[in-house]
Scaffold this motif. Structure first.
Motif, PDB file in Angstrom:
ATOM      1  N   LEU A  31      37.476  42.023  36.090  1.00  0.00           N
ATOM      2  CA  LEU A  31      37.612  40.567  36.077  1.00  0.00           C
ATOM      3  C   LEU A  31      39.074  40.125  36.108  1.00  0.00           C
ATOM      4  N   PHE A  32      39.912  40.812  35.363  1.00  0.00           N
ATOM      5  CA  PHE A  32      41.328  40.442  35.361  1.00  0.00           C
ATOM      6  C   PHE A  32      41.938  40.670  36.740  1.00  0.00           C
ATOM      7  N   GLU A  33      41.572  41.776  37.334  1.00  0.00           N
ATOM      8  CA  GLU A  33      42.101  42.095  38.656  1.00  0.00           C
ATOM      9  C   GLU A  33      41.754  40.959  39.623  1.00  0.00           C
ATOM     10  N   ARG A  34      40.499  40.541  39.569  1.00  0.00           N
ATOM     11  CA  ARG A  34      40.043  39.465  40.457  1.00  0.00           C
ATOM     12  C   ARG A  34      40.765  38.160  40.151  1.00  0.00           C
ATOM     13  N   ALA A  35      40.846  37.857  38.865  1.00  0.00           N
ATOM     14  CA  ALA A  35      41.427  36.571  38.463  1.00  0.00           C
ATOM     15  C   ALA A  35      42.883  36.492  38.876  1.00  0.00           C
ATOM     16  N   LEU A  36      43.618  37.565  38.670  1.00  0.00           N
ATOM     17  CA  LEU A  36      45.046  37.510  38.925  1.00  0.00           C
ATOM     18  C   LEU A  36      45.363  37.549  40.407  1.00  0.00           C
ATOM     19  N   ASN A  37      44.445  38.061  41.189  1.00  0.00           N
ATOM     20  CA  ASN A  37      44.690  38.103  42.617  1.00  0.00           C
ATOM     21  C   ASN A  37      44.807  36.740  43.266  1.00  0.00           C
ATOM     22  N   GLY A  38      44.148  35.745  42.644  1.00  0.00           N
ATOM     23  CA  GLY A  38      44.193  34.411  43.236  1.00  0.00           C
ATOM     24  C   GLY A  38      45.465  33.651  42.877  1.00  0.00           C
ATOM     25  N   ASP A  39      46.330  34.293  42.103  1.00  0.00           N
ATOM     26  CA  ASP A  39      47.476  33.592  41.537  1.00  0.00           C
ATOM     27  C   ASP A  39      48.658  33.700  42.496  1.00  0.00           C
ATOM     28  N   SER A  46      33.209  36.021  36.210  1.00  0.00           N
ATOM     29  CA  SER A  46      32.176  36.738  35.462  1.00  0.00           C
ATOM     30  C   SER A  46      31.587  37.865  36.282  1.00  0.00           C
ATOM     31  N   ALA A  47      31.158  38.883  35.564  1.00  0.00           N
ATOM     32  CA  ALA A  47      30.499  40.053  36.180  1.00  0.00           C
ATOM     33  C   ALA A  47      29.957  40.923  35.064  1.00  0.00           C
ATOM     34  N   GLY A  48      28.912  41.638  35.382  1.00  0.00           N
ATOM     35  CA  GLY A  48      28.373  42.622  34.444  1.00  0.00           C
ATOM     36  C   GLY A  48      28.023  42.058  33.080  1.00  0.00           C
ATOM     37  N   GLY A  49      27.483  40.830  33.045  1.00  0.00           N
ATOM     38  CA  GLY A  49      27.076  40.263  31.759  1.00  0.00           C
ATOM     39  C   GLY A  49      28.242  39.750  30.940  1.00  0.00           C
ATOM     40  N   LEU A  50      29.398  39.647  31.577  1.00  0.00           N
ATOM     41  CA  LEU A  50      30.586  39.247  30.841  1.00  0.00           C
ATOM     42  C   LEU A  50      31.294  38.135  31.605  1.00  0.00           C
ATOM     43  N   ARG A  51      31.725  37.148  30.875  1.00  0.00           N
ATOM     44  CA  ARG A  51      32.489  36.088  31.525  1.00  0.00           C
ATOM     45  C   ARG A  51      33.813  35.945  30.787  1.00  0.00           C
ATOM     46  N   ASN A 110      38.780  33.174  26.549  1.00  0.00           N
ATOM     47  CA  ASN A 110      37.502  33.323  25.865  1.00  0.00           C
ATOM     48  C   ASN A 110      36.632  34.309  26.631  1.00  0.00           C
ATOM     49  N   VAL A 111      36.143  35.294  25.919  1.00  0.00           N
ATOM     50  CA  VAL A 111      35.242  36.260  26.534  1.00  0.00           C
ATOM     51  C   VAL A 111      33.836  35.947  26.025  1.00  0.00           C
ATOM     52  N   CYS A 112      32.917  35.723  26.956  1.00  0.00           N
ATOM     53  CA  CYS A 112      31.539  35.451  26.547  1.00  0.00           C
ATOM     54  C   CYS A 112      30.692  36.648  26.915  1.00  0.00           C
ATOM     55  N   LEU A 113      29.952  37.119  25.960  1.00  0.00           N
ATOM     56  CA  LEU A 113      29.033  38.218  26.229  1.00  0.00           C
ATOM     57  C   LEU A 113      27.874  38.087  25.257  1.00  0.00           C
ATOM     58  N   PRO A 114      26.778  38.783  25.494  1.00  0.00           N
ATOM     59  CA  PRO A 114      25.636  38.597  24.615  1.00  0.00           C
ATOM     60  C   PRO A 114      26.031  38.881  23.163  1.00  0.00           C
ATOM     61  N   ARG A 148      34.940  26.522  23.704  1.00  0.00           N
ATOM     62  CA  ARG A 148      34.039  26.456  22.572  1.00  0.00           C
ATOM     63  C   ARG A 148      32.587  26.400  22.985  1.00  0.00           C
ATOM     64  N   GLU A 149      32.365  26.081  24.199  1.00  0.00           N
ATOM     65  CA  GLU A 149      31.002  25.952  24.687  1.00  0.00           C
ATOM     66  C   GLU A 149      30.171  27.155  24.288  1.00  0.00           C
ATOM     67  N   SER A 150      30.847  28.254  24.053  1.00  0.00           N
ATOM     68  CA  SER A 150      30.097  29.468  23.837  1.00  0.00           C
ATOM     69  C   SER A 150      29.884  29.812  22.378  1.00  0.00           C
ATOM     70  N   HIS A 151      30.055  28.867  21.470  1.00  0.00           N
ATOM     71  CA  HIS A 151      29.711  29.177  20.085  1.00  0.00           C
ATOM     72  C   HIS A 151      28.295  29.701  19.986  1.00  0.00           C
ATOM     73  N   ALA A 152      27.403  29.063  20.661  1.00  0.00           N
ATOM     74  CA  ALA A 152      26.033  29.549  20.694  1.00  0.00           C
ATOM     75  C   ALA A 152      25.764  29.830  22.151  1.00  0.00           C
ATOM     76  N   PRO A 153      26.298  30.915  22.634  1.00  0.00           N
ATOM     77  CA  PRO A 153      26.415  31.058  24.076  1.00  0.00           C
ATOM     78  C   PRO A 153      25.098  31.379  24.758  1.00  0.00           C
ATOM     79  N   ALA A 154      24.981  30.864  25.929  1.00  0.00           N
ATOM     80  CA  ALA A 154      23.992  31.394  26.851  1.00  0.00           C
ATOM     81  C   ALA A 154      24.867  32.270  27.725  1.00  0.00           C
ATOM     82  N   PRO A 155      25.119  33.482  27.320  1.00  0.00           N
ATOM     83  CA  PRO A 155      26.299  34.193  27.770  1.00  0.00           C
ATOM     84  C   PRO A 155      26.384  34.476  29.253  1.00  0.00           C
ATOM     85  N   LEU A 156      25.281  34.607  29.903  1.00  0.00           N
ATOM     86  CA  LEU A 156      25.402  35.053  31.276  1.00  0.00           C
ATOM     87  C   LEU A 156      25.447  33.928  32.279  1.00  0.00           C
ATOM     88  N   THR A 157      25.138  32.732  31.830  1.00  0.00           N
ATOM     89  CA  THR A 157      25.192  31.638  32.787  1.00  0.00           C
ATOM     90  C   THR A 157      26.563  31.002  32.694  1.00  0.00           C
TER      91      THR A 157
END
Ligand code: ADP
Ligand code: MG
Length: 625
Positions: free
Chosen positions: A320-328, A226-231, A286-290, A407-416
């Motif tokens: 985020l993708f750059e970061r995620a894929l780097n660990g692969d 996550s970064a910039g209000g987006l997970r 799943n992309v979570c954002l406000p 699915r946790e984010s149906h009613a998301p608390a998006p930034l946490t």
């Protein structure tokens, strides 16, 4: 909240259009209703492509008996109350149109009991006309049966394709809905056979296992950044998982299944070095954002979305993708193989009509179906104790990664980045030890001047030395770039003649190319003077390399800066590796050592695989041992 008909002003603001286009639309709406109702167990049954029979059974909150009729009114919903709510939707439904639309073109039977109510109701409708309503005893939750879709609109019925085709569409949709809801146990029964069954334990890897099978699930990587209000979290599959179409890509925004070009593009761009050209990565992301930064009220099927600020979403996604894929890392292919028993159970359980055997309560929760299916046998993993045991074993054999519950984010608390509550208790799985730099390996030989054969643990690795070399060079170059020392100064500057268009391109991209190691300035009208080139290129063929790089850059004009940078880096590495190189034993050893224990992905920067694995047991099988 009770079910009410929306006022005219709100209705006016809801994107108009047809909700029910074909059987898949019905399944989507019914399952979304079941999810909105808080169900932990959902059974979807389809016969013959859905037109004749579809049944969705859930164990959610149910509908109050005095609201059952209201639920089938047009624009009746319990999910929003006024137009303002449209800006902050936290449920999958909100239009209040699905049930009325479905009812108007089919024959419906509804059985529902509100949670805590003493009894339930059964209602039958034929094309919205109520033809039966009675109180009955039934389990909490809701069952909706839809029969004879489009029976009263023959023209639309005629539009449907063959049952197999419609069933295929439904199967693909259900797979996606399952992947988007790993905390819900979903069973899909197609033509009286269980086709998919997920555990609902909150682990998306287990759901991928249920949907795609063991080998594919093993090949996918969990990501959560996550970064910039987006997970963004879920699974990505590259390398062996790549596909020649996008049917294995599922995107969710705040838990809602969406079709979103921006997401597809961002993922595919990020995977460029890991997937072959013209192939596509797999994913369930799943992309979570406000909720107020994305508009879902764009199209009645609620699959289309619009971001309020596309550019900033795209930028965050790239990062985020750059970061995620780097660990692969390269050793991914070694990670799971040991831990999963060599049996795969997608439970293909026969569904015998007339078998009256009483159903046990199962781990995945079947209280509801138990009542609904009194006449027939409900397939249950408890019916086959051995099989259930095997499934449990497999579930336990996955590494206990943090749950990536979409699915946790149906009613998301998006930034946490909260850790979701797993619905079912599954014993903690043993962690697979990370392979450190101390796992011994042995290089046996190089065949065809290309493939290095390495023995490690109980496996043989076939390593493409060129692809490996290219990948390592690429990774090193990236580190140099990060430290601003990617350039190598030329002893004598190189003067290169360029066209007007090339000159424009060079001037526009001077700082980007400077970062990558090319230092130059215009030298008169139609020449440039090159003072430095990327370190990784060495000294040979600088000018032709530079010219083909320019061509590449020209094609990338419209791409983001990040994309252009990556592509040029990749390009440079490709040029740096010569095929047919003969490596000395020492060079080989350091290459393999580095490759195995670096975090570099197991593909060359152009997406070709670097390593293929063959296990001892596979070889034993070849020799019938
Ligand atoms: P929407 O989902 O947009 O509200 P629908 O026509 O799909 O509209 O459903 C109308 C209403 O019926 C919902 O708002 C909900 O209150 C109720 N409902 C429908 N399906 C279910 C279900 N499976 N469980 C509980 N309530 C349901
Ligand atoms: Mg709905």
């Amino acid at each position: 909240m009770s079910i009410r008909v929306l006022d005219a002003a709100t209705i006016g603001r809801i994107a108009a259009g047809e909700v029910v286009e074909r059987p898949t639309s019905v399944i989507k709406e019914l399952v979304e209703n079941a999810l909105d109702a808080g169900s932990t167990s959902i059974t979807i049954e389809v016969m013959d492509g859905g037109a004749s029979f579809m049944r969705v059974t859930d164990n959610g909150c149910g509908i109050a008996s005095n609201e059952v009729r209201m639920a089938f009114e047009n624009h009746a919903t319990s999910k929003i109350t006024n137009a303002e709510d449209l800006g902050d939707i936290r449920t999958l439904g909100f239009r209040g149109e699905a049930l009325s639309s479905i009812a108007s073109v089919s024959k419906i039977e509804l059985i529902t009991r509100q949670r805590g109510a003493a009894f339930g109701v059964q209602m039958k409708l034929v094309g919205t006309e109520v033809q039966g309503f009675q109180e009955i005893g039934c389990a909490e939750g809701t069952t909706i049966i839809v029969r004879d879709l489009f029976f009263n609109t023959p023209a639309r019925r005629g539009f449907l394709k063959k049952a197999r085709y419609e069933a295929g569409l439904i199967t693909e949709l259900v797979a996606r809905l399952m992947l988007g809801n790993p905390d819900v146990s979903i069973r899909f029964i197609l033509n009286a056979k269980t086709h998919y069954q997920s555990m609902g334990d909150g682990q998306i890897l287990h759901t991928a296992f249920a949907v795609y099978g063991r080998e594919v699930a093993e090949g996918m990587s969990l990501i959560d950044e996550s970064a910039g209000g987006l997970r963004i979290h879920g699974l990505i599959g590259v390398g062996d998982c790549e596909r020649n179409n996008r049917s294995h890509q599922s995107f969710f925004i705040n838990g809602r299944l969406v079709r979103c070009e921006l997401l597809t593009r961002a993922l595919e761009d990020a995977c460029k070095g890991r997937v072959m050209a013209s192939m596509h990565p797999m994913c369930a992301l799943n992309v979570c954002l406000p909720p107020d930064s994305v508009d879902i009220n764009v199209h009645p099927n609620k699959l289309e979305v619009r971001f309020r600020d596309e550019a900033s979403v795209r930028m965050s996604l790239d990062e985020l993708f750059e970061r995620a894929l780097n660990g692969d890392g390269m050793l991914n292919p070694l990670k799971y193989t040991e831990k999963i028993p060599p049996v795969y159970q997608r439970p293909e359980i026969e569904f015998n009509e007339g078998d009256k055997k009483k159903v046990n309560k199962t781990e995945v929760g079947d209280e509801q179906t138990e009542v609904q299916y009194k006449q027939t046998k409900v397939p249950s993993i408890n019916d086959e104790p051995e099989e259930a045991e095997q499934i449990k074993q497999i579930v336990q054999s996955f590494p206990a990664k943090e749950s990536t519950d979409l699915r946790e984010s149906h009613a998301p608390a998006p930034l946490t980045v909260s850790k979701p509550e797993a619905v079912k208790k599954i014993p903690e799985a043993p962690r697979v030890p990370e392979l450190g730099g101390d796992v011994p390996f042995k290089i046996h030989c190089v065949v065809f001047n290309t493939y290095v054969i390495v023995e490690i643990q109980d496996k043989i690795l076939f390593i493409d030395q060129h692809a490996a070399h290219e990948r390592l060079l690429y990774e090193k170059y990236k580190v140099m770039l990060e430290h601003n020392n990617a350039a190598q100064q030329l002893l004598t500057p190189l003067v290169i003649r360029v066209s007007k268009r090339e000159m424009d391109l060079l001037i526009d991209n001077q700082s980007l190319l400077g970062e990558i190691g090319y230092e130059y300035e215009p030298f008169g009208e139609s020449d440039i003077r090159m003072r430095a080139v990327p370190f990784v290129l060495g000294q040979a063929d600088l000018q032709p390399q530079f010219m083909s790089m320019l061509e590449e850059l020209d094609q990338l004009k419209a791409a983001t800066l990040e994309r252009r940078r990556n592509d040029i880096i990749r390009f440079a590495c490709k040029r740096a590796v010569k095929s047919g190189d003969h490596l000395t034993q020492g060079e080989l050893e350091s290459l393999i050592q580095e490759m195995l224990y670096s975090n570099a992905p197991p593909t060359c920067p152009h997406g070709r695989p670097v390593v293929r694995t063959c296990t001892r047991s596979e070889i034993d099988r070849l020799f019938k041992r």
